[in-house]
Design a protein around this motif. Structure first.
Motif, short mmCIF file in Angstrom:
data_model
loop_
_atom_site.label_atom_id
_atom_site.label_comp_id
_atom_site.label_asym_id
_atom_site.label_seq_id
_atom_site.Cartn_x
_atom_site.Cartn_y
_atom_site.Cartn_z
N PHE A 125 0.83 -1.20 0.00
CA PHE A 125 0.00 0.00 0.00
C PHE A 125 0.87 1.25 0.00
O PHE A 125 2.00 1.23 0.47
CB PHE A 125 -0.90 0.01 1.25
N ARG A 126 0.30 2.33 -0.48
CA ARG A 126 1.01 3.61 -0.48
C ARG A 126 1.38 3.95 0.96
O ARG A 126 0.58 3.85 1.86
CB ARG A 126 0.12 4.70 -1.06
N GLY A 127 2.61 4.35 1.15
CA GLY A 127 3.08 4.69 2.49
C GLY A 127 3.47 6.14 2.58
O GLY A 127 2.67 7.03 2.26
N ASN A 128 4.72 6.37 2.93
CA ASN A 128 5.17 7.74 3.13
C ASN A 128 5.77 8.35 1.85
O ASN A 128 6.39 9.39 1.89
CB ASN A 128 6.20 7.80 4.26
N ARG A 129 5.59 7.68 0.75
CA ARG A 129 6.03 8.13 -0.58
C ARG A 129 7.55 8.28 -0.69
O ARG A 129 8.05 8.99 -1.54
CB ARG A 129 5.34 9.44 -0.96
N GLN A 130 8.28 7.61 0.17
CA GLN A 130 9.73 7.62 0.05
C GLN A 130 10.22 6.46 -0.80
O GLN A 130 11.33 6.49 -1.29
CB GLN A 130 10.38 7.57 1.44
N TYR A 131 9.41 5.43 -0.95
CA TYR A 131 9.73 4.27 -1.79
C TYR A 131 11.05 3.62 -1.40
O TYR A 131 11.78 3.11 -2.24
CB TYR A 131 9.73 4.65 -3.28
N VAL A 132 11.37 3.66 -0.11
CA VAL A 132 12.64 3.10 0.35
C VAL A 132 12.69 1.60 0.09
O VAL A 132 13.66 1.09 -0.47
CB VAL A 132 12.86 3.42 1.86
N SER A 133 11.67 0.86 0.49
CA SER A 133 11.68 -0.59 0.30
C SER A 133 11.73 -0.95 -1.18
O SER A 133 12.50 -1.81 -1.60
CB SER A 133 10.44 -1.24 0.93
N LEU A 134 10.90 -0.30 -1.98
CA LEU A 134 10.87 -0.61 -3.40
C LEU A 134 12.19 -0.22 -4.06
O LEU A 134 12.69 -0.93 -4.93
CB LEU A 134 9.70 0.09 -4.08
N GLY A 135 12.76 0.89 -3.64
CA GLY A 135 14.06 1.29 -4.17
C GLY A 135 15.13 0.29 -3.81
O GLY A 135 15.97 -0.07 -4.63
N ASN A 136 15.10 -0.18 -2.58
CA ASN A 136 16.07 -1.18 -2.15
C ASN A 136 15.91 -2.47 -2.96
O ASN A 136 16.90 -3.07 -3.38
CB ASN A 136 15.92 -1.49 -0.66
N LEU A 137 14.68 -2.91 -3.17
CA LEU A 137 14.46 -4.15 -3.93
C LEU A 137 14.90 -4.01 -5.38
O LEU A 137 15.34 -4.98 -5.99
CB LEU A 137 12.99 -4.56 -3.87
N SER A 138 14.79 -2.83 -5.94
CA SER A 138 15.21 -2.65 -7.33
C SER A 138 16.73 -2.78 -7.46
O SER A 138 17.23 -3.16 -8.52
CB SER A 138 14.74 -1.30 -7.88
#
Length: 124
Positions: A12-25
């Motif tokens: 779900f949309r969180g704090n819009r920092q995309y830290v987890s998704l950025g890390n996974l990429s």
């Protein structure tokens, strides 16, 4: 569980920092710590994770029924290994509603017992 080796969850949309998704990429390696504080149990799971954005059926399947938010994507976690931990440093936490229910039952039982004590007694 998606299959024997794959966990999935809606993201779900969180704090819009995309830290987890950025890390996974950058690095798909991930660890999950699944903690049951009431029972003082913890499982560590190692594996790789990936984001799935283009599968609406999967995303909907993983949506929690009781949550009103709209998932943006799914995260699939391929399990490589897992281990249970010693409970020594896991604090036992119990939900307030569960404690309240037990206390309400205790209070009800006390009222019943007090009523029995206050009632007429037979001498045997």
């Amino acid at each position: 569980m998606i299959d024997e080796r794959t966990l999935g969850f809606a993201d779900f949309r969180g704090n819009r920092q995309y830290v987890s998704l950025g890390n996974l990429s950058e690095n798909p390696k991930a660890d999950l710590f699944l903690i049951d504080c009431a029972c003082r149990q913890r499982i560590k799971i190692w594996g790789t994770a990936r984001v799935v954005e283009d599968d609406p059926a999967l995303i909907e399947r993983l949506r929690p029924e009781s949550y009103a938010g709209t998932p943006e994507q799914a995260i699939l976690f391929e399990i490589a290994a897992g281990d249970a931990n010693c409970p020594q440093h896991i604090p036992q936490l119990i939900a307030a509603k569960d404690v309240a229910a037990v206390l309400a039952e205790r209070d009800r039982r006390i009222l019943v017992l007090e009523a029995e004590l206050a009632g007429p007694r037979s001498l045997a």
